[in-house]
Enzyme design. Structure first.
Site, PDB file in Angstrom:
ATOM      1  N   TYR A   1     -43.731  28.537 -24.141  1.00 13.17           N
ATOM      2  CA  TYR A   1     -43.915  27.119 -24.481  1.00 13.17           C
ATOM      3  C   TYR A   1     -45.008  26.954 -25.536  1.00 13.17           C
ATOM      4  O   TYR A   1     -45.895  27.793 -25.688  1.00 13.17           O
ATOM      5  CB  TYR A   1     -44.270  26.307 -23.244  1.00 13.17           C
ATOM      6  CG  TYR A   1     -45.656  26.597 -22.701  1.00 13.17           C
ATOM      7  CD1 TYR A   1     -46.782  25.884 -23.164  1.00 13.17           C
ATOM      8  CD2 TYR A   1     -45.862  27.570 -21.733  1.00 13.17           C
ATOM      9  CE1 TYR A   1     -48.051  26.172 -22.679  1.00 13.17           C
ATOM     10  CE2 TYR A   1     -47.105  27.862 -21.244  1.00 13.17           C
ATOM     11  CZ  TYR A   1     -48.206  27.155 -21.725  1.00 13.17           C
ATOM     12  OH  TYR A   1     -49.466  27.427 -21.253  1.00 13.17           O
TER      13      TYR A   1
ATOM     14  N   PHE B   1     -52.660  22.288 -27.941  1.00 10.35           N
ATOM     15  CA  PHE B   1     -53.710  22.555 -26.958  1.00 10.35           C
ATOM     16  C   PHE B   1     -53.454  23.850 -26.174  1.00 10.35           C
ATOM     17  O   PHE B   1     -54.352  24.366 -25.516  1.00 10.35           O
ATOM     18  CB  PHE B   1     -53.876  21.368 -25.996  1.00 10.35           C
ATOM     19  CG  PHE B   1     -52.656  21.054 -25.164  1.00 10.35           C
ATOM     20  CD1 PHE B   1     -52.377  21.764 -23.999  1.00 10.35           C
ATOM     21  CD2 PHE B   1     -51.791  20.038 -25.542  1.00 10.35           C
ATOM     22  CE1 PHE B   1     -51.256  21.470 -23.240  1.00 10.35           C
ATOM     23  CE2 PHE B   1     -50.667  19.741 -24.773  1.00 10.35           C
ATOM     24  CZ  PHE B   1     -50.390  20.454 -23.617  1.00 10.35           C
ATOM     25  N   ASP B   2     -52.237  24.377 -26.245  1.00  7.96           N
ATOM     26  CA  ASP B   2     -51.959  25.616 -25.495  1.00  7.96           C
ATOM     27  C   ASP B   2     -50.664  26.244 -26.021  1.00  7.96           C
ATOM     28  O   ASP B   2     -49.784  25.540 -26.548  1.00  7.96           O
ATOM     29  CB  ASP B   2     -51.836  25.320 -24.005  1.00  7.96           C
ATOM     30  CG  ASP B   2     -51.895  26.589 -23.141  1.00  7.96           C
ATOM     31  OD1 ASP B   2     -52.270  27.645 -23.694  1.00  7.96           O
ATOM     32  OD2 ASP B   2     -51.560  26.514 -21.944  1.00  7.96           O
TER      33      ASP B   2
ATOM     34  N   ILE C   1     -47.337  20.932 -13.148  1.00  4.85           N
ATOM     35  CA  ILE C   1     -47.466  19.479 -13.178  1.00  4.85           C
ATOM     36  C   ILE C   1     -46.083  18.897 -12.893  1.00  4.85           C
ATOM     37  O   ILE C   1     -45.059  19.521 -13.179  1.00  4.85           O
ATOM     38  CB  ILE C   1     -48.027  18.995 -14.528  1.00  4.85           C
ATOM     39  CG1 ILE C   1     -47.142  19.475 -15.688  1.00  4.85           C
ATOM     40  CG2 ILE C   1     -49.473  19.438 -14.702  1.00  4.85           C
ATOM     41  CD1 ILE C   1     -47.575  18.939 -17.048  1.00  4.85           C
TER      42      ILE C   1
ATOM     43  N   TYR D   1     -51.637  15.176 -16.192  1.00  6.18           N
ATOM     44  CA  TYR D   1     -52.991  15.327 -15.636  1.00  6.18           C
ATOM     45  C   TYR D   1     -53.671  13.984 -15.390  1.00  6.18           C
ATOM     46  O   TYR D   1     -54.867  13.933 -15.114  1.00  6.18           O
ATOM     47  CB  TYR D   1     -53.826  16.199 -16.570  1.00  6.18           C
ATOM     48  CG  TYR D   1     -53.283  17.616 -16.641  1.00  6.18           C
ATOM     49  CD1 TYR D   1     -53.544  18.507 -15.616  1.00  6.18           C
ATOM     50  CD2 TYR D   1     -52.507  18.011 -17.718  1.00  6.18           C
ATOM     51  CE1 TYR D   1     -53.027  19.809 -15.667  1.00  6.18           C
ATOM     52  CE2 TYR D   1     -51.989  19.298 -17.786  1.00  6.18           C
ATOM     53  CZ  TYR D   1     -52.250  20.189 -16.761  1.00  6.18           C
ATOM     54  OH  TYR D   1     -51.746  21.453 -16.811  1.00  6.18           O
TER      55      TYR D   1
ATOM     56  N   PHE E   1     -44.195  19.394 -24.803  1.00  7.90           N
ATOM     57  CA  PHE E   1     -43.970  20.824 -24.596  1.00  7.90           C
ATOM     58  C   PHE E   1     -42.654  21.235 -25.264  1.00  7.90           C
ATOM     59  O   PHE E   1     -41.614  20.601 -25.047  1.00  7.90           O
ATOM     60  CB  PHE E   1     -43.903  21.166 -23.104  1.00  7.90           C
ATOM     61  CG  PHE E   1     -45.228  21.103 -22.412  1.00  7.90           C
ATOM     62  CD1 PHE E   1     -46.086  22.195 -22.394  1.00  7.90           C
ATOM     63  CD2 PHE E   1     -45.619  19.925 -21.769  1.00  7.90           C
ATOM     64  CE1 PHE E   1     -47.308  22.125 -21.745  1.00  7.90           C
ATOM     65  CE2 PHE E   1     -46.843  19.860 -21.114  1.00  7.90           C
ATOM     66  CZ  PHE E   1     -47.688  20.963 -21.105  1.00  7.90           C
TER      67      PHE E   1
END
Length: 539
Positions: A28, A38-39, A58, A84, A101
């Site tokens: 992902y 962010f990731d 999540i 979140y 994502f």
């Protein structure tokens, strides 16, 4: 405010989709709506591995992954309430953040999964299938569920060779190979808990990876196997079967169990010639060649421990089962003598052939398998010999003994009494048993052994003087030859039949010319019975 899922790529084939409780491996990219990343699992060089629907993700991702296929790509928008929330993740995800994502599903399995087998080719004939403790040789391509190749025996150009069901393989492969036929092709899909589990295997296979093996089985045997003999053609007449110590000539095609040809005597246009039961050939062939008839065709299947073992030889790989299709051309034993079968004998059969007789006969010569070698009939003339004079092979000299005119017989001659190991180039193979069908047409009685000329009446007491026509006390070859010719022409003497006149006369003259000067004197001249008497007196 709501979960958004966009299916950006869906594979044509989707045999299975994610359900709650499944374990997935996926890549992902995580970003905010403005595109700020962010990731990323790609940056870490490993997939994200997790159970779906068990609260390990999540809530939005738990929902978004359901229904995905392996190799499917989804773009997912997750609102804060399903991500979140108002707290975020300090330093990473701000409060109330919408998350995007880009997800690619790599793998999918469930803890209740079993090994999946899909056979896409099965031979019509399947005399035997893989059982526990069998030894197999197979080729494979190993991939992950997404099709990524991680290993291939084809690339190494060498089969994978192993025992089945005794722990030499991962459990899933142990199960997946059971029941396969030689030549069968199947796809074996193995969940990670029946493969390399959480740890994976080195750098090639990551943890928790499902494995897909595309397998073709090439060979199969059990260490307890003996040879298998399949009779393909047995002649109606089989007077003799091979035994230990016999010498065989046979043709063969040698193949592996999958039909791959590794050798053929036919391609060399020469039989394979060997003793049987004495260790001259591999143990399985030594056993498989016993009890065969001339002309028989049989298939001999030999397990590797009775063949070339783990090492193999030349074009034969290690641990290979061998299949020999053989055709027995002939066999004999070194102790064999000439075999004579009388097919016809005249009622008046009083004069029998003996050593020194001059014979005229017809023959057909063939090998034991019926291959015709030669025939006097096709030449339109008889074959003429002096029996026992070495003009034919020893076996023929023996086979023509005690025959009468008009008799017909079959004479079988083993090679040590025929043309031996070398044969006759272009005509008679080496180590071949010969079969002669003979008919004796004429017999001229020969002279007693050791004689080339005999008198039909009394011998003149002045023999030397009669031969020495010019009375010079010396006899030359010309005088000697003329005198012998006169005796034969007038019926007073007889030459050994079947020999050249000049050769006989020269031989007789040389025997008399004791000092080798080309002349015979009265002192040198002696008849054969006189020579024998003098030798006796000396002794």
């Amino acid at each position: 405010t709501e979960l958004g899922v966009e299916r950006r790529f869906v594979p044509e084939s989707c045999p299975r989709a994610v359900r709650p409780g499944d374990f997935v491996r996926y890549h992902y990219l995580g970003a905010f709506p403005d595109g700020t990343r962010f990731d990323s699992s790609y940056d870490r060089g490993s997939t994200f591995n997790v159970f779906v629907g068990k609260g390990q993700l999540i809530a939005g991702m738990d929902q978004a992954l359901v229904g995905m296929c392996v190799n499917e790509r989804r773009f997912v928008k997750i609102p804060p309430k399903l991500a979140y929330g108002s707290e975020g993740v300090p330093g990473v995800i701000p409060p109330n953040a919408v998350l995007h994502f880009d997800v690619l599903l790599i793998d999918l399995w469930n803890s209740e999964d079993k090994v999946q087998i899909e056979t896409y080719f099965k031979p019509e004939k399947c005399p035997r299938t893989v059982q526990v403790s069998d030894f197999v040789r197979y080729h494979y391509n190993g991939t992950f569920l997404d099709g990524t190749l991680f290993d291939s025996s084809h690339n190494r150009m060498r089969t994978y060779d192993t025992y089945v069901g005794i722990g030499w393989l991962i459990p899933g492969m142990d199960q997946g190979l059971l029941g396969m036929c030689v030549g069968e092709k199947r796809i074996i899909t193995i969940p990670p808990f029946l493969a390399y589990g959480e740890d994976g295997d080195g750098k090639e296979i990551p943890g928790q990876a499902s494995l897909v093996f595309d397998v073709v089985l090439l060979d199969l045997h059990n260490p307890k196997d003996g040879i298998v003999i399949e009779n393909q053609l047995v002649p109606e007449s089989c007077e003799r079967r091979s035994q230990t110590g016999d010498f065989l000539r046979y043709h063969y095609n040698g193949t592996l169990l999958d039909g791959t040809l590794f050798d053929s005597s036919y391609s060399r246009n020469h039989t394979y010639d060997t003793y049987v039961g004495k260790g001259y050939v591999i143990a399985g062939m030594d056993e498989g060649l016993l009890g065969v008839c001339t002309g028989e065709k049989r298939r001999i299947i030999i397990p590797p421990h009775l063949g070339y073992g783990e090492e193999g030889r030349g074009k034969i790989p290690g641990s290979a089962v061998l299949v020999f299709d053989i055709h027995v051309v002939d066999f004999h034993n070194p102790s064999d003598s000439v075999s004579i079968t009388v097919n016809y004998k005249p009622s008046n059969c009083t004069v029998l052939s003996k050593k020194g007789d001059y014979l005229k006969y017809h023959y057909n010569a063939s090998l034991l398998d019926g291959t015709l070698l030669d025939s006097t009939h096709s030449l339109g003339k008889t074959y003429n010999i002096v029996l026992g004079s070495g003009q034919v092979v020893l076996g023929m000299d023996m086979g023509l003994q005690d025959m009468c005119v008009g008799e017909r017989r079959t004479v079988v001659i083993p090679p040590h009494l025929g043309y031996g190991e070398d044969g006759v180039e272009g005509e008679v193979p080496g180590s071949a048993v010969l079969v002669f069908d003979i008919e004796l047409l004429e017999l001229v009685s020969g002279l007693p052994e050791g004689y080339m000329f005999v008198w039909n009446g009394e011998v003149s007491p002045n023999l030397f003087e009669e031969i020495d026509q010019n009375h010079d006390g010396e006899v030359l070859l010309e005088e000697f030859s003329e005198y012998i010719q006169t005796q034969v022409d007038t019926g007073k003497g007889k030459l050994a039949p079947g020999f050249d006149f000049e050769m006989i006369v020269k031989n007789m003259f040389t025997n008399q010319d004791r000092d080798g000067n080309g002349k015979v004197t009265a002192e040198e001249f002696k008849l054969k019975d006189q020579e024998a008497k003098e030798e006796h007196d000396e002794l």
